[in-house]
Scaffold this motif. Structure first.
Motif, short mmCIF file in Angstrom:
data_model
loop_
_atom_site.label_atom_id
_atom_site.label_comp_id
_atom_site.label_asym_id
_atom_site.label_seq_id
_atom_site.Cartn_x
_atom_site.Cartn_y
_atom_site.Cartn_z
N GLN A 82 23.02 -36.16 27.45
CA GLN A 82 23.22 -37.38 26.66
C GLN A 82 22.75 -38.65 27.39
OE1 GLN A 82 26.18 -37.99 23.70
NE2 GLN A 82 27.49 -36.42 24.57
N VAL A 83 22.40 -38.51 28.66
CA VAL A 83 21.95 -39.68 29.42
C VAL A 83 20.54 -39.38 29.94
CG1 VAL A 83 22.44 -41.19 31.40
CG2 VAL A 83 24.33 -40.28 30.02
N SER A 84 19.55 -39.99 29.33
CA SER A 84 18.17 -39.58 29.59
C SER A 84 17.69 -39.96 30.99
CB SER A 84 17.24 -40.15 28.52
OG SER A 84 17.23 -41.56 28.63
N ALA A 85 18.42 -40.83 31.66
CA ALA A 85 18.03 -41.20 33.03
C ALA A 85 17.92 -39.98 33.95
CB ALA A 85 19.03 -42.20 33.62
N HIS A 86 18.75 -38.95 33.69
CA HIS A 86 18.69 -37.75 34.54
C HIS A 86 17.31 -37.11 34.47
CE1 HIS A 86 23.18 -37.32 35.24
NE2 HIS A 86 23.12 -38.25 34.31
N ALA A 87 16.82 -36.92 33.25
CA ALA A 87 15.51 -36.27 33.08
C ALA A 87 14.38 -37.17 33.59
CB ALA A 87 15.28 -35.95 31.61
N GLU A 88 14.51 -38.45 33.35
CA GLU A 88 13.44 -39.38 33.76
C GLU A 88 13.33 -39.47 35.28
OE1 GLU A 88 12.98 -43.09 31.42
OE2 GLU A 88 14.76 -42.40 30.35
N PHE A 93 11.30 -37.46 40.95
CA PHE A 93 11.64 -36.65 42.13
C PHE A 93 10.78 -35.38 42.21
CE2 PHE A 93 16.22 -38.47 42.64
CZ PHE A 93 15.68 -39.66 43.12
N ASN A 94 10.40 -34.84 41.06
CA ASN A 94 9.49 -33.69 41.08
C ASN A 94 8.19 -34.03 41.79
OD1 ASN A 94 11.17 -31.96 39.71
ND2 ASN A 94 10.21 -32.28 37.70
N CYS A 95 7.85 -35.32 41.73
CA CYS A 95 6.60 -35.76 42.34
C CYS A 95 6.80 -36.21 43.80
CB CYS A 95 5.98 -36.87 41.50
SG CYS A 95 5.68 -36.33 39.81
N VAL A 96 8.04 -36.39 44.20
CA VAL A 96 8.37 -36.76 45.59
C VAL A 96 8.63 -35.49 46.40
CG1 VAL A 96 10.11 -37.89 47.07
CG2 VAL A 96 9.30 -39.04 44.98
N SER A 120 12.00 -19.37 35.39
CA SER A 120 11.55 -20.59 34.70
C SER A 120 11.15 -21.63 35.74
CB SER A 120 12.66 -21.14 33.80
OG SER A 120 13.67 -21.77 34.56
N LEU A 121 10.23 -22.50 35.34
CA LEU A 121 9.82 -23.59 36.22
C LEU A 121 11.02 -24.50 36.49
CD1 LEU A 121 7.44 -24.91 37.64
CD2 LEU A 121 6.74 -25.89 35.44
N GLY A 122 11.90 -24.61 35.48
CA GLY A 122 13.12 -25.41 35.65
C GLY A 122 14.03 -24.87 36.74
N LEU A 123 14.08 -23.55 36.89
CA LEU A 123 14.93 -22.97 37.93
C LEU A 123 14.42 -23.37 39.32
CD1 LEU A 123 17.46 -21.12 38.23
CD2 LEU A 123 15.87 -19.23 38.62
N LEU A 124 13.11 -23.41 39.46
CA LEU A 124 12.54 -23.84 40.75
C LEU A 124 12.84 -25.32 41.01
CD1 LEU A 124 10.73 -23.09 43.20
CD2 LEU A 124 8.77 -23.79 41.83
N ALA A 125 12.73 -26.13 39.96
CA ALA A 125 12.91 -27.58 40.10
C ALA A 125 14.38 -28.00 40.03
CB ALA A 125 12.12 -28.30 39.01
N TYR A 126 15.27 -27.04 39.86
CA TYR A 126 16.71 -27.29 39.71
C TYR A 126 17.24 -28.34 40.70
CZ TYR A 126 21.68 -25.83 39.46
OH TYR A 126 23.04 -25.80 39.32
N PRO A 127 16.93 -28.21 42.01
CA PRO A 127 17.52 -29.16 42.97
C PRO A 127 17.01 -30.58 42.80
CG PRO A 127 16.64 -27.21 44.09
CD PRO A 127 16.14 -27.16 42.68
N SER A 128 15.83 -30.73 42.22
CA SER A 128 15.28 -32.05 41.99
C SER A 128 16.05 -32.76 40.88
CB SER A 128 13.80 -31.86 41.63
OG SER A 128 13.21 -33.03 41.27
N LEU A 154 19.04 -31.27 50.52
CA LEU A 154 17.77 -31.57 49.86
C LEU A 154 17.81 -32.91 49.13
CD1 LEU A 154 15.06 -29.87 49.37
CD2 LEU A 154 15.84 -29.84 47.03
N THR A 155 18.96 -33.22 48.56
CA THR A 155 19.12 -34.53 47.89
C THR A 155 18.88 -35.66 48.90
OG1 THR A 155 20.69 -33.62 46.30
CG2 THR A 155 20.78 -36.01 46.66
N ARG A 156 19.40 -35.49 50.10
CA ARG A 156 19.16 -36.51 51.15
C ARG A 156 17.69 -36.56 51.52
NH1 ARG A 156 24.06 -37.61 54.37
NH2 ARG A 156 22.76 -37.89 56.20
N ASP A 157 17.05 -35.40 51.60
CA ASP A 157 15.61 -35.37 51.94
C ASP A 157 14.81 -36.09 50.87
OD1 ASP A 157 16.20 -33.88 54.19
OD2 ASP A 157 15.67 -31.95 53.28
#
Ligand code: TYM
Length: 342
Positions: A82-88, A93-96, A120-128, A154-157
């Motif tokens: 419900q909060v699109s900021a997460h996806a945006e 971060f996928n690019c960082v 899924s590609l999403g499973l790989l990108a999960y931590p991002s 990883l969040t800190r990285d």
């Protein structure tokens, strides 16, 4: 200013590990911090979820939060999608983040199994996405169980690399020398890693095929008592000192569960039960578990009877979460160099 954020996936049964490793700490932090607790439905679909069941589970996790004592008026409870900021922010971060960082995550390796190419590609990108959850609010503290430690590193990285990659722009836009904080994990208490009741070397998990491996928050008193009675143990009496729990994973686990439920240290539990057999300890543990978990399960059932009310809690939380995340996301867009509408 300190801010707490944490998330729980609406996948499968919420269990004693989720409760003692995470939710109990969510409740405790409310007195001292501003807290945001999120039902991470976007993370859930990194593996296939039946749509009707997903909706039900989102409401069930919300009900568990409230039944456990989280106040959705003083603090914020909402579902991620419900909060699109997460996806945006996750896209930025996928690019960082680097693919190599994602490939090293043990949760990805466990969940993807042998057939990595077919995950899924999403499973790989999960931590991002998880980093985006936390940093969309510039959260400083994240209460979790032990199994999430690697994701928080990883969040800190990611925060650090964003701060470095965009250092000039961050300063230029008046954000000083760091845009994102380096978040602290809060992995505290005697129950940061609750193990399966059938095998003391495996963690208690939503996905274990054996229901006897875990105590679900929705189990009734009889089920709780029966699962504890059947829990695997060794043949020895309980030791008098915590040292004596070494090499006895099942005993260690049950003592840890008792300690966490009673709000005691493991040593205090052994002061009481050292020298006694499991035939004496298990009934005491079952009684304590029923006493602590019974009312939560009952309250969850009561709340689940009114889905409209739960949806209202989530909508209200989403509006308030969005109000915090939106200006932070605008800042990210400015720093990255995107053009945005005012
Ligand atoms: P999830 O949904 O698997 O688990 C929710 C919380 O329960 C803890 N936990 C345990 N603690 C002790 N013993 C266990 N056996 C046990 N099993 C689970 C987890 O550590 C977690 O704190 N990736 C996260 C969800 C997430 C998140 C976030 C967390 C998404 N975004 C941002 C914090 C911040 C997860 O899969 O949790």
């Amino acid at each position: 200013q300190p801010r707490v954020f944490s998330g729980v996936q609406p996948t499968g049964n919420l269990h004693l590990g989720n409760y003692l490793g995470a939710i109990v700490n969510f409740v405790a932090l409310q007195d001292s911090h501003d807290c945001i607790y999120c039902v991470v439905d976007m993370h859930a679909i990194t593996v296939w979820q039946d749509p009707a069941e997903l909706s039900r589970q989102i409401r069930e996790v919300t009900a568990a939060f409230v039944a456990a004592g989280i106040d959705p008026v003083k603090h914020i409870v909402f579902n991620q999608s419900q909060v699109s900021a997460h996806a945006e922010l996750a896209w930025v971060f996928n690019c960082v983040a680097r693919i190599g960082w994602m490939n090293r995550m043990t949760q990805f390796k466990d969940k993807a199994g042998k057939d990595k190419e077919n995950a899924s590609l999403g499973l790989l990108a999960y931590p991002s996405l998880m980093a985006a959850d936390i940093l969309a609010y510039k959260a400083t503290h994240v209460p979790v169980g032990e199994d999430q430690k690697q994701h928080l590193e990883l969040t800190r990285d990611i925060a650090q690399k964003f701060n470095n990659d965009y250092a000039g722009s961050i300063a230029g836009h008046g954000y000083g020398d760091a845009f994102f904080p380096l978040t602290e994990p809060l992995i505290t208490g005697p129950a940061t890693r609750i193990m399966s009741l059938r095998d003391g070397t495996k963690k208690m998990s939503k996905s274990d095929p054996s229901d006897y491996s875990r105590i679900n928050l929705t189990d009734d008193s009889d089920q709780i008592a029966q699962k504890i009675r059947k829990a695997k143990t060794d043949a020895d009496a309980l030791p008098g000192e915590t040292e004596g729990l070494k090499g006895r994973p099942e005993a260690d686990n049950l003592v840890g569960i008792y300690a966490a439920l009673a709000g005691l240290s493991k040593q205090a539990v052994l002061d009481q039960f050292g020298g006694q057999q499991f035939s004496a300890f298990k009934p005491a543990l079952a009684e304590l578990a029923v006493q602590k978990l019974g009312p939560i399960g009952a309250d969850m059932r009561r709340l689940m009877a009114d889905p409209g009310h739960i949806d209202q809690i989530l909508a209200n939380g989403a509006i308030r979460a969005d109000a915090i995340a939106r200006p932070i996301l605008d800042g990210v867009k400015d720093v990255v160099g995107f053009i945005r509408r005012n």
